[in-house]
Enzyme design. Structure first.
Site, mmCIF file in Angstrom:
data_model
loop_
_atom_site.group_PDB
_atom_site.id
_atom_site.type_symbol
_atom_site.label_atom_id
_atom_site.label_comp_id
_atom_site.label_asym_id
_atom_site.label_seq_id
_atom_site.Cartn_x
_atom_site.Cartn_y
_atom_site.Cartn_z
ATOM 1 N N VAL A 93 -0.113 -8.127 -4.508
ATOM 2 C CA VAL A 93 0.370 -9.255 -3.708
ATOM 3 C C VAL A 93 -0.738 -10.292 -3.724
ATOM 4 C CG1 VAL A 93 0.996 -10.006 -1.397
ATOM 5 C CG2 VAL A 93 1.808 -7.822 -2.259
ATOM 6 N N GLY A 115 0.831 -1.206 0.000
ATOM 7 C CA GLY A 115 0.000 0.000 0.000
ATOM 8 C C GLY A 115 0.858 1.245 0.000
ATOM 9 N N HIS A 123 11.825 36.928 4.463
ATOM 10 C CA HIS A 123 12.917 36.394 3.667
ATOM 11 C C HIS A 123 14.084 36.037 4.572
ATOM 12 C CE1 HIS A 123 15.469 35.801 0.194
ATOM 13 N NE2 HIS A 123 16.397 36.556 0.772
#
Ligand SMILES: Cc1cc2nc3c(=O)[nH]c(=O)nc-3n(C[C@H](O)[C@H](O)[C@H](O)COP(=O)(O)OP(=O)(O)OC[C@H]3O[C@@H](n4cnc5c(N)ncnc54)[C@H](O)[C@@H]3O)c2cc1C
Lengths: 555, 472
Positions: B238, B181, B445
């Site tokens: 699977v 999964g 920034h």
């Protein structure tokens, strides 16, 4: 012609306003719907649009002044081509968009973003793509002719496809040169409808105006993520003049901050109906208030109650002309009864079926067992017996134990058997409900009946006691009369009226016999109950009364 | 024994305890019922929290390794699993203990035990000590959450086959591990075990990892994962797992499968979660569930039984803790008579892998599926100063925009710290912000948050930090 512009009505209980800004001065040319004044009331600041177009002559108000509704603000001169604005109402100045009958759904109107390049010349207006599998349409209305000036977004034709009627807006502007279709003719998608000389902001071949699968509003499935719970009243008003939002873009999210959405919910406004005036159509609290105010004004103007059963009260005459009279406050019960019965009467198509039951035998049994029931503390009345009979009948005829949900297209079938009894009290009509009648025997029912009637008369009934009924019985036999037409107690769908029994000559086996006959009047909601079923139901009840044993057999 | 309560909350997860606490704050008399000693639910005991504690360590390990490139070497990490487990358990205990405290402070009546509805007004609780107690309530909120889906045939009874709960217990670090999964839970746990030293293979049935997420977001993650994992097998199924002496023999099926049979020390099955609606006595109430087992509720989270509300994983996707909590609060407000409804414009989703992937609102994939016309503005982190200082330029910030109004309908971010940054995007969507609002808001920034402003500037074709004129 010189006309006065007066301060318009601003809403209920608003008599004056402060002038915040005067937006016109003598000599100004104003257009219909242009904002001319900014005012402040104790409720909000609003921009007042002009109803007319013209040239301002004289202005009579100054900023900061208080104005009365109706006061002259300025005068102006109108030309002959005076146009009354479609929508003279106080609303912040953005272009109001009245809701059309049809709301395009699923894909809505998706316009390709036009390049902001203006091109001059002759342009064709072609019938736009109208949705999947729609290849042509009937032109039902042609709203332009050669020589007319058209503007982008102006409605130019009205067409009908097999799905809906749609107003088609122009995507070009200029002067109409030639029109190639006639009203009533058929046009194919892509066919040239007319040409204009002028400026196009969307060069050919663009035409992506997709008005796909417009569906009638009532049937419109909710667009993606859009709230589907538009109330009846709102739908009703959506078709009137309050500026409501028409989805020109897919309604993916509500463009309003969570706080604004909560505010709208709290004051009972469906945010999806509000037109946002902020950037990108963002809805502010002010927008919600303006919308709510519009609704209120509409209610005030039409006198419409919230449920859209709009029957306007006729003005009352001056009764004093004909003699003395007295006015008295309606009691709450009276008021509720009036409202509730008006609603029932107005919303339920009633049919009343009359019949008589021969209760001669039943009367004997009633006398025979009356003592026994009395010993148990009850009173074996016809009503007590009827309660049991009706509960049994509801089992046989489940549609009589239902309610209608028109909004959801559903019928609700109840699995409980609660019978309401109309009781006459000195305060008015009350309808206590006896619960789970199917699980009780007649002795228990007659006892309970005694109790609730007493409680009704002693003003001891709670609201809970009067809710949850399946069916109502109204017995006027104690007073007299033969038949009457009882009003169904909504959301129930049927009611049985019982009148006074009396001996009548009945012709059986070659001779008249005195039989005790009980007149019954069954009113029912014809939306869910067919006439034949109505007749069958009342026959079933009568047979149960005439052959009391039947109840034990079938009930 | 019986108690009367105004509000009973069954299930003490993020939905349940958020609801119980708000109800107490609003003055209601509240009873909260859960199997554990303290509130917390899946999220705190075997979900969000323990996984994030381990992911934090995983990130540290991989950064230490990468530091080699920058001239700093720490050597190979030595991992003491017992101590690591202790740290993780400590985190869980600290947070759940804290919730227990908060519950007491609010005078919530907390009952430890398994609850079952007897009817629409009574829950019978079988307490841990064996006794039973009936809770008679005015209103109840059902918040029993979800559990991992088991696959018949694959979820065999073996200590080597585990689900997310087993993986978070961290009993050992298997040498070779298979994760079935490629959803977010699978990939988060993959990241943990890969960092701790397991050789991990991920198998996913669909053509890509994180099905449902926009592909461009996933690319950055797949590239990095490919380097850290033994293998990613896409479009592969699977078909069987059998226990053999050496471990687990797993059979694969799929057109790309080269080795159809392989041996693993452990297999983690994480193919989804399902709501807990059985064994609750719901049949004794009016509550209705849909064909997928989710409780059907209205916008106020009220079930078909007017006395019972339901929230969280049990009412449907997205199965996320913050959605559960928000629903819990709405349900309580509704019960308190407020005019309220659960109607968010956006629910953020975060995959806490490295890099993180996060999105909120409309995705490109969804827009395509539904034929919704959008414009997309992307700011690649190659142009971000901050990302460069961290040597993590693989990220991307993306805005999904309504072309006509320029409203922001969706935001998606792939990159370090995406989970924290998505909050700004969620707020933008909720506030009905337009692109201009983002481009005109000054961002600090150098930070990764600047990439939000950058993406907005890209939309107008004038991003300072990159040259990409608008095509039109
Ligand atoms: C490995 C993993 C990682 C996750 N990571 C994240 C993440 O990073 N972010 C995120 O938002 N979400 C994450 N989730 C999802 C998140 O855990 C759930 O969405 C969330 O816990 C749902 O909350 P809930 O309140 O609905 O129920 P739950 O948290 O499932 O709680 C339900 C509770 O009810 C109890 N219960 C059940 N039946 C009964 C009964 N009969 N009587 C008494 N009690 C009962 C259970 O024991 C449980 O404590 C993760 C999940 C897993 C498995």
């Amino acid at each position: 012609m010189i006309t006065e512009f007066k301060l318009p009505e601003l809403g209920e209980n608003i008599l004056t306003a402060d002038v915040v800004k005067v937006l016109v001065k003598p000599g100004d040319k104003i257009a219909a719907d242009q904002s001319v004044l900014e005012i402040e009331t104790d409720k909000a600041t609003v921009e007042v649009p002009s109803e007319y177009a013209g040239v301002v002559k004289e202005v009579f108000v100054k900023e900061g002044e208080k104005l009365k509704v109706g006061a002259v603000v300025f005068t102006f001169e109108t030309g002959t081509a005076e146009v009354k604005a479609e929508k003279p109402e106080v609303k912040p100045a953005a272009k109001p968009t009245p809701a059309p009958e049809e709301v395009p759904v699923k894909e809505d109107v998706i316009k390709s973003v036009p390049e902001a390049k203006a091109v001059t010349g002759t342009f064709e207006f072609v019938l736009p793509h109208l949705g999947e599998n729609i290849a042509s349409a009937d032109i039902t209305k042609l709203l332009i002719k050669a020589g007319d000036k058209v503007e982008v977004d102006q409605t130019v034709i009205e067409i009908e496809t097999d799905k809906a009627t749609v107003e088609v807006p122009s995507d070009i502007s200029g002067i109409v040169k030639e029109v190639f279709v006639k009203e009533g003719s058929k046009a194919k998608v892509g066919e040239v409808i007319f040409t204009v000389e002028g400026v196009s902001t969307s060069p050919k071949p663009k035409q992506e105006t997709k008005i796909s699968a417009p569906v009638k509003k009532e049937e419109a499935p909710a667009p993606v993520l859009q709230e589907a719970e538009t109330s009846k009243a709102e739908k009703f008003f959506a078709q009137s003049e309050i500026p409501v939002k028409v989805n020109t873009v897919p309604q993916l999210i509500v463009p309003a901050a969570p706080s604004v959405r909560r505010f709208a919910r709290e004051i009972g406004i469906n945010i999806n109906m509000v037109m946002g005036l902020g950037p990108g159509g963002r809805i502010s609290i002010e927008d919600v208030k303006a919308y709510a105010k519009g609704l209120n004004e509409q209610y005030a103007a039409t006198g419409c109650p919230r449920n859209a059963l709009c029957i306007q009260a006729e003005p009352l005459p001056d009764f004093g002309k004909w003699g003395d009279f007295e006015r008295k406050q309606m009691s709450n019960i009276r008021r509720k009864t009036a409202e509730h019965l008006s609603y029932s009467w107005g919303s339920i198509p009633h049919v009343t079926q009359f019949d008589k039951a021969d209760i001669t035998k039943l009367e004997e049994i009633r006398k025979q067992f009356g003592k026994k029931v009395e010993q148990e503390g009850g009173k074996l009345t016809i009503t007590a017996i009827l309660i049991k009979v009706i509960a049994s009948a509801l089992k046989v005829f489940p549609q009589f134990n239902s309610s209608v949900d028109m909004d959801k297209n559903e019928i609700i079938y109840k699995k409980y058997f609660n019978i309401g009894l109309a009781v006459d009290t000195d305060r008015g009509l009350l309808v206590p409900v006896i619960r789970d009648v199917d699980k009780k025997n007649i002795i228990q029912l007659s006892k309970e009946l005694n109790e609730v009637s007493a409680r009704a008369r002693d003003k001891k009934l709670s609201l809970e006691d009067m809710q949850g009924g399946s069916f109502t019985i109204s017995n006027l036999g104690g007073i007299g009369g033969t038949y009457f037409t009882p009003v169904v107690n909504s959301p129930e769908v049927a009611i049985l009226g019982v009148s006074r029994s009396s001996y009548e000559p009945v012709y059986t086996e070659g001779q008249f016999e005195p039989r005790l006959m009980l007149p019954l009047s069954l009113s029912y909601d014809h939306r869910v109950i067919d006439g034949a079923d109505g007749a069958r139901f009342i026959r079933w009840v009568i047979e149960a009364l005439e052959n009391p044993f039947l109840l034990s057999l079938e009930g | 024994m019986a108690v009367n309560t105004q509000l009973a909350v069954l299930g003490g997860g993020p939905g349940g305890y958020a609801a119980a606490f708000l109800a107490a704050d609003l003055g209601m008399d509240v009873t909260l019922i859960d199997l554990e000693k303290n509130p917390g639910g899946v999220c705190l005991y075997r979900g969000c929290i323990p996984s994030k504690a381990l992911l934090h360590i995983a990130k540290l390990i991989s950064e230490a390794e990468e530091a080699k490139k920058w001239g700093v070497e720490f050597g190979a990490p030595k991992i003491d699993v017992d101590k690591l487990r202790e740290f993780k358990n400590g985190v869980v205990n600290k947070l759940t203990g804290g919730l227990g405290q908060l519950s007491k402070q609010r005078k919530v009546n907390y009952i430890q035990g398994r609850g079952e509805f007897l009817n629409s007004t009574t829950i019978r609780v079988k307490k841990t000590d064996g006794t039973a107690e009936d809770v008679i309530f005015g209103k109840a909120i059902l918040a029993t959450g979800s559990v991992p889906v088991k696959v018949p045939g694959l979820s065999i009874d073996s200590p080597r086959v585990i689900d997310s709960t087993g993986a978070l217990e961290l009993n050992d670090i298997p040498a070779r591990m298979l994760v079935i999964g490629g959803g977010y839970i699978g990939l988060e746990l993959t990241s943990v075990y890969a960092a701790l030293g397991s050789r991990v293979t991920v198998v996913e049935m669909t053509p890509g990892l994180l099905p449902g997420a926009d592909r461009d977001l996933v690319t950055a993650l797949s590239r990095r994962l490919e380097k850290k994992l033994e293998k990613i097998m896409l479009e592969t199924k699977v078909v069987s797992i059998t226990e053999v002496p050496e471990g687990l023999k797993v059979k694969f099926e799929g057109k790309n499968v080269t080795e159809p049979e392989q041996i693993f020390d452990k297999v983690l099955i994480s193919i989804g979660r399902k709501p807990v609606t059985s064994g609750l006595g719901l049949e004794n109430t009016g509550v209705k569930v849909n064909e997928r087992g989710f409780v059907i509720v209205d916008k106020q989270l009220k079930s078909a039984d007017p006395n019972i509300y339901a929230i969280g994983d049990i009412v449907g996707n997205p199965m996320l803790a913050h959605k559960a909590a928000a629903e819990g609060k709405t349900a309580v407000e509704a019960i308190a008579g407020h005019k309220t409804a659960f109607e968010p414009n956006a629910i953020p989703a975060v995959v806490f892998t490295d890099p993180e992937i996060a999105w909120a609102g409309l995705t490109e994939t969804e827009a395509k599926e539904k034929g919704i016309k959008i414009e997309v503005a992307k700011f690649p982190w190659g142009a971000s100063g901050k990302a460069t200082t961290m040597d993590r330029n693989e990220g991307m910030t993306k805005l999904i925009i309504e072309p006509e109004t320029e409203r922001i309908l969706g935001v998606a971010i792939a990159g370090v710290g995406a989970g924290d940054m998505i909050a700004e995007g969620t707020l933008a969507i909720e506030m009905g912000a337009v692109v201009k609002d983002l481009s005109l808001t000054i961002h600090p920034h150098p930070t990764l948050s600047e990439t939000m402003m950058g993406a907005a500037e890209v939309f107008y074709g004038h991003a300072t930090d990159m040259y990409r004129p608008r095509r039109k």
